[in-house]
Design a protein around this motif. Structure first.
Motif, PDB file in Angstrom:
ATOM      1  N   ALA A   2       0.840  -1.197   0.000  1.00 38.68           N
ATOM      2  CA  ALA A   2       0.000   0.000   0.000  1.00 38.68           C
ATOM      3  C   ALA A   2       0.875   1.247   0.000  1.00 38.68           C
ATOM      4  O   ALA A   2       2.015   1.221   0.450  1.00 38.68           O
ATOM      5  N   THR A   3       0.309   2.332  -0.517  1.00 38.41           N
ATOM      6  CA  THR A   3       1.013   3.608  -0.523  1.00 38.41           C
ATOM      7  C   THR A   3       0.093   4.715  -0.031  1.00 38.41           C
ATOM      8  O   THR A   3      -1.131   4.627  -0.174  1.00 38.41           O
ATOM      9  N   THR A   4       0.700   5.734   0.555  1.00 35.25           N
ATOM     10  CA  THR A   4      -0.051   6.910   0.986  1.00 35.25           C
ATOM     11  C   THR A   4      -0.302   7.858  -0.192  1.00 35.25           C
ATOM     12  O   THR A   4      -0.917   8.897  -0.021  1.00 35.25           O
ATOM     13  N   PHE A   5       0.163   7.481  -1.375  1.00 36.42           N
ATOM     14  CA  PHE A   5      -0.012   8.294  -2.574  1.00 36.42           C
ATOM     15  C   PHE A   5      -1.449   8.157  -3.079  1.00 36.42           C
ATOM     16  O   PHE A   5      -2.170   7.231  -2.722  1.00 36.42           O
ATOM     17  N   SER A   6      -1.875   9.060  -3.944  1.00 33.75           N
ATOM     18  CA  SER A   6      -3.248   9.046  -4.458  1.00 33.75           C
ATOM     19  C   SER A   6      -3.417   8.206  -5.717  1.00 33.75           C
ATOM     20  O   SER A   6      -4.537   8.027  -6.185  1.00 33.75           O
ATOM     21  N   VAL A   7      -2.319   7.705  -6.270  1.00 38.23           N
ATOM     22  CA  VAL A   7      -2.377   6.808  -7.425  1.00 38.23           C
ATOM     23  C   VAL A   7      -1.456   5.613  -7.146  1.00 38.23           C
ATOM     24  O   VAL A   7      -0.505   5.731  -6.381  1.00 38.23           O
ATOM     25  N   THR A  64      -0.994  -0.396  -3.827  1.00 42.93           N
ATOM     26  CA  THR A  64      -2.350   0.125  -3.907  1.00 42.93           C
ATOM     27  C   THR A  64      -2.396   1.533  -3.317  1.00 42.93           C
ATOM     28  O   THR A  64      -1.889   1.770  -2.224  1.00 42.93           O
ATOM     29  N   ALA A  65      -3.024   2.433  -4.045  1.00 41.78           N
ATOM     30  CA  ALA A  65      -3.138   3.823  -3.604  1.00 41.78           C
ATOM     31  C   ALA A  65      -4.219   3.929  -2.537  1.00 41.78           C
ATOM     32  O   ALA A  65      -5.393   3.738  -2.806  1.00 41.78           O
ATOM     33  N   LEU A  66      -3.805   4.223  -1.304  1.00 42.20           N
ATOM     34  CA  LEU A  66      -4.762   4.426  -0.219  1.00 42.20           C
ATOM     35  C   LEU A  66      -4.881   5.888   0.161  1.00 42.20           C
ATOM     36  O   LEU A  66      -5.797   6.270   0.880  1.00 42.20           O
ATOM     37  N   GLY A  67      -3.958   6.713  -0.318  1.00 38.09           N
ATOM     38  CA  GLY A  67      -4.035   8.150  -0.074  1.00 38.09           C
ATOM     39  C   GLY A  67      -4.305   8.485   1.372  1.00 38.09           C
ATOM     40  O   GLY A  67      -3.603   8.031   2.270  1.00 38.09           O
ATOM     41  N   ASN A  68      -5.368   9.254   1.620  1.00 36.74           N
ATOM     42  CA  ASN A  68      -5.712   9.686   2.975  1.00 36.74           C
ATOM     43  C   ASN A  68      -6.344   8.586   3.812  1.00 36.74           C
ATOM     44  O   ASN A  68      -6.602   8.775   4.995  1.00 36.74           O
TER      45      ASN A  68
END
Length: 128
Positions: A34-39, A49-53
């Motif tokens: 998972a990533t904190t990025f939006s894409v 996987t983009a998990l963003g916020n």
């Protein structure tokens, strides 16, 4: 001092740049990327996987001295598959590996070179 590559150094010194966190959670039944990025981001041969916020990582200290600092990874449980992992048996996650990488991104939101390992440890108690 972290030994950055030439490409990473160029990105760090650029006017427009960014960094996101990549998190590897090694559950007994499989690893979640998972990533904190939006894409989504492809790094280390995996698609994060983009998990963003929806995901956040507590602050962690970096130093030359080895410490046993704990950190928290918080997830909004809107994803039912993630909910199944965290409310399952403790053997699914307890003492399983976690790695957190910093991934530099450029002004086109693309990853710059390989991610940099910033923290590694093991999962402990899950609080829902």
């Amino acid at each position: 001092m972290i030994p950055y590559t030439t490409g990473q150094g160029t990105t760090i010194n650029a006017t427009v740049r960014g960094v996101t966190l990549l998190v590897d959670l090694e559950f007994a039944s499989g690893t979640i990327y998972a990533t904190t990025f939006s894409v989504p981001i492809v790094a280390n041969g995996e698609t994060y996987t983009a998990l963003g916020n929806v995901m956040s990582v507590s602050d962690f200290r970096e130093s030359e001295v080895l410490t046993t600092d704990k950190l928290s990874i918080k997830l909004s449980l809107v994803n039912t598959a993630m909910l199944a992992y965290v409310i399952g048996p403790a053997s699914e996650y307890r003492n399983r590996s976690v790695r957190i990488y910093a991934q530099l991104v450029n002004d086109a939101y693309l990853p710059v070179e390989a991610p940099i390992l910033r923290w590694a440890g093991y999962m402990d108690k899950v609080r829902v």
